[in-house]
Design an enzyme around this catalytic site. Sequence first.
Site, PDB file in Angstrom:
ATOM      1  N   SER A 281      -7.111   2.042  -2.481  1.00 43.76           N
ATOM      2  CA  SER A 281      -7.322   1.562  -1.111  1.00 43.76           C
ATOM      3  C   SER A 281      -7.395   2.691  -0.091  1.00 43.76           C
ATOM      4  O   SER A 281      -7.952   2.510   0.990  1.00 43.76           O
ATOM      5  CB  SER A 281      -6.221   0.577  -0.715  1.00 43.76           C
ATOM      6  OG  SER A 281      -4.962   1.218  -0.640  1.00 43.76           O
ATOM      7  N   ALA A 282      -6.831   3.866  -0.419  1.00 39.60           N
ATOM      8  CA  ALA A 282      -6.864   4.987   0.530  1.00 39.60           C
ATOM      9  C   ALA A 282      -8.163   5.770   0.462  1.00 39.60           C
ATOM     10  O   ALA A 282      -8.441   6.592   1.337  1.00 39.60           O
ATOM     11  CB  ALA A 282      -5.694   5.924   0.279  1.00 39.60           C
TER      12      ALA A 282
ATOM     13  N   GLU B 213       1.548   2.964 -13.537  1.00 38.54           N
ATOM     14  CA  GLU B 213       0.098   3.034 -13.347  1.00 38.54           C
ATOM     15  C   GLU B 213      -0.527   3.907 -14.440  1.00 38.54           C
ATOM     16  O   GLU B 213       0.029   4.957 -14.769  1.00 38.54           O
ATOM     17  CB  GLU B 213      -0.226   3.614 -11.961  1.00 38.54           C
ATOM     18  CG  GLU B 213       0.240   2.706 -10.837  1.00 38.54           C
ATOM     19  CD  GLU B 213      -0.113   3.240  -9.449  1.00 38.54           C
ATOM     20  OE1 GLU B 213      -0.717   4.326  -9.348  1.00 38.54           O
ATOM     21  OE2 GLU B 213       0.214   2.557  -8.462  1.00 38.54           O
TER      22      GLU B 213
ATOM     23  N   ARG C 120       4.277   2.461  -2.397  1.00 38.28           N
ATOM     24  CA  ARG C 120       4.446   2.849  -3.789  1.00 38.28           C
ATOM     25  C   ARG C 120       4.973   1.655  -4.578  1.00 38.28           C
ATOM     26  O   ARG C 120       5.768   0.858  -4.083  1.00 38.28           O
ATOM     27  CB  ARG C 120       5.391   4.046  -3.927  1.00 38.28           C
ATOM     28  CG  ARG C 120       4.738   5.378  -3.584  1.00 38.28           C
ATOM     29  CD  ARG C 120       3.632   5.743  -4.568  1.00 38.28           C
ATOM     30  NE  ARG C 120       2.973   7.012  -4.265  1.00 38.28           N
ATOM     31  CZ  ARG C 120       1.881   7.143  -3.528  1.00 38.28           C
ATOM     32  NH1 ARG C 120       1.320   6.066  -2.992  1.00 38.28           N
ATOM     33  NH2 ARG C 120       1.333   8.326  -3.321  1.00 38.28           N
TER      34      ARG C 120
ATOM     35  N   HIS D 218      -5.102   1.344  -7.170  1.00 39.26           N
ATOM     36  CA  HIS D 218      -4.631   2.472  -6.363  1.00 39.26           C
ATOM     37  C   HIS D 218      -5.814   3.225  -5.737  1.00 39.26           C
ATOM     38  O   HIS D 218      -5.885   4.452  -5.785  1.00 39.26           O
ATOM     39  CB  HIS D 218      -3.774   3.425  -7.185  1.00 39.26           C
ATOM     40  CG  HIS D 218      -2.810   4.226  -6.353  1.00 39.26           C
ATOM     41  ND1 HIS D 218      -1.612   4.678  -6.816  1.00 39.26           N
ATOM     42  CD2 HIS D 218      -2.890   4.659  -5.062  1.00 39.26           C
ATOM     43  CE1 HIS D 218      -0.987   5.359  -5.866  1.00 39.26           C
ATOM     44  NE2 HIS D 218      -1.748   5.369  -4.796  1.00 39.26           N
TER      45      HIS D 218
ATOM     46  N   VAL E  26       0.834  -1.200   0.000  1.00 41.44           N
ATOM     47  CA  VAL E  26       0.000   0.000   0.000  1.00 41.44           C
ATOM     48  C   VAL E  26       0.870   1.252   0.000  1.00 41.44           C
ATOM     49  O   VAL E  26       0.379   2.351   0.235  1.00 41.44           O
ATOM     50  CB  VAL E  26      -0.975   0.026   1.206  1.00 41.44           C
ATOM     51  CG1 VAL E  26      -1.977  -1.094   1.114  1.00 41.44           C
ATOM     52  CG2 VAL E  26      -0.219  -0.025   2.532  1.00 41.44           C
TER      53      VAL E  26
ATOM     54  N   ASP F 284      -1.993  -2.666  -4.214  1.00 38.32           N
ATOM     55  CA  ASP F 284      -2.776  -1.470  -4.529  1.00 38.32           C
ATOM     56  C   ASP F 284      -1.995  -0.500  -5.395  1.00 38.32           C
ATOM     57  O   ASP F 284      -2.569   0.433  -5.948  1.00 38.32           O
ATOM     58  CB  ASP F 284      -3.215  -0.771  -3.238  1.00 38.32           C
ATOM     59  CG  ASP F 284      -4.120   0.422  -3.509  1.00 38.32           C
ATOM     60  OD1 ASP F 284      -5.148   0.231  -4.202  1.00 38.32           O
ATOM     61  OD2 ASP F 284      -3.809   1.532  -3.040  1.00 38.32           O
TER      62      ASP F 284
END
Length: 354
Positions: A317-318, A296, A267, A315, A265, A291
């Site tokens: 999950s936050a 990307e 980078r 990307h 989670v 994630d």
Amino acid sequence: MMNSMTTSPTVAIAVPLEAELVESIRAAHPSVTVLYQPDLLPPERFPADHAGDPDFRRTPEQEERYWAMINQAQVLYGLPNESPAGLAQVARQNPHLQWVQAMAAGAGGAVKASGLDLESLQKFKVTTSAGVHALPLAEFAALGILNGFKRSAELAVDQSNRIWPELRTPTRLVSGSRLVITGLGEIGLETARVARALGMKVSGTKRTVEPLEGIDEVAGNDGLAGLLATADAVVNTLPGTPYTERLFSREIFAAMKPGTVFINVGRGTVVDEDALLEALDSGQVSYACLDVFAVEPLPQESPLWDHPRVMVSPHTSALSAAENRLIAERFSANLGIFLAGGELPHLVDPVHFY
């Protein structure tokens, strides 16, 4: 830095934000001028969509108004257009700029991508939203651990094929297992708290090696291999910097116990993805919950998409419905520190970009 004896600054809201949250900032700091022109900001497609709708276009007149607003502010809420190019442009055009509150926890990457030299970056400060995302990231890490220990990927395949195995396969017990967290900052410590609630024993790495409450052992990155020898699961929360690039190398994956569950989670650049795939294929890593990725969006040809023991998350999950409110509250608290002449937390290092 501003202080309570100087003229209060002008704040420009540079990214999409709900009107009621803008009003909450104004209410908390009535002496501050807050510039907010929602017609100049792209609509959000989902909660905390800081970049907004990519199809949004300003008219030439709106574009002129937007940059006039940005360039008269001493403080920005968000990077202009939520982009490195926007940060570079405001740095060139706005001689009054003193502070930018970024939306991302890992805003150092965007600052680096702006291409600004050190002299330019030292003229103003950039703070991240680190900590705001700690709980959702910790919960996602827990999801990854549980998925790996409870064989959720295999169960999903059996379900899709309507298979009821003749022999039942046991799952692994999370309680009593060992977790290593790389990066014991706010996200790492929140992950540790959640993991301890599940009964896990937690160790991890930190740039400054020091005892931490609730953490069995703390080491630097040079001691990571030793920690991994007894770990059942690993969670990476580290940012992408020259010092963390491909930290998870073939050697580091080889240092893990066979069957380790791996969650990222932090980078994607922290992980050598070819080495991870080799570890997955050999069984050194039994499951990976990812994630973030080195590139990307994750390229269509990446084998990670189809690997039977990999969960790909885009990307996200936050993200949570509460994110805008939490960042606005963080900004408002930081604004109070700024006005008092204090030291802002979560500053981006203009040399190392973390």
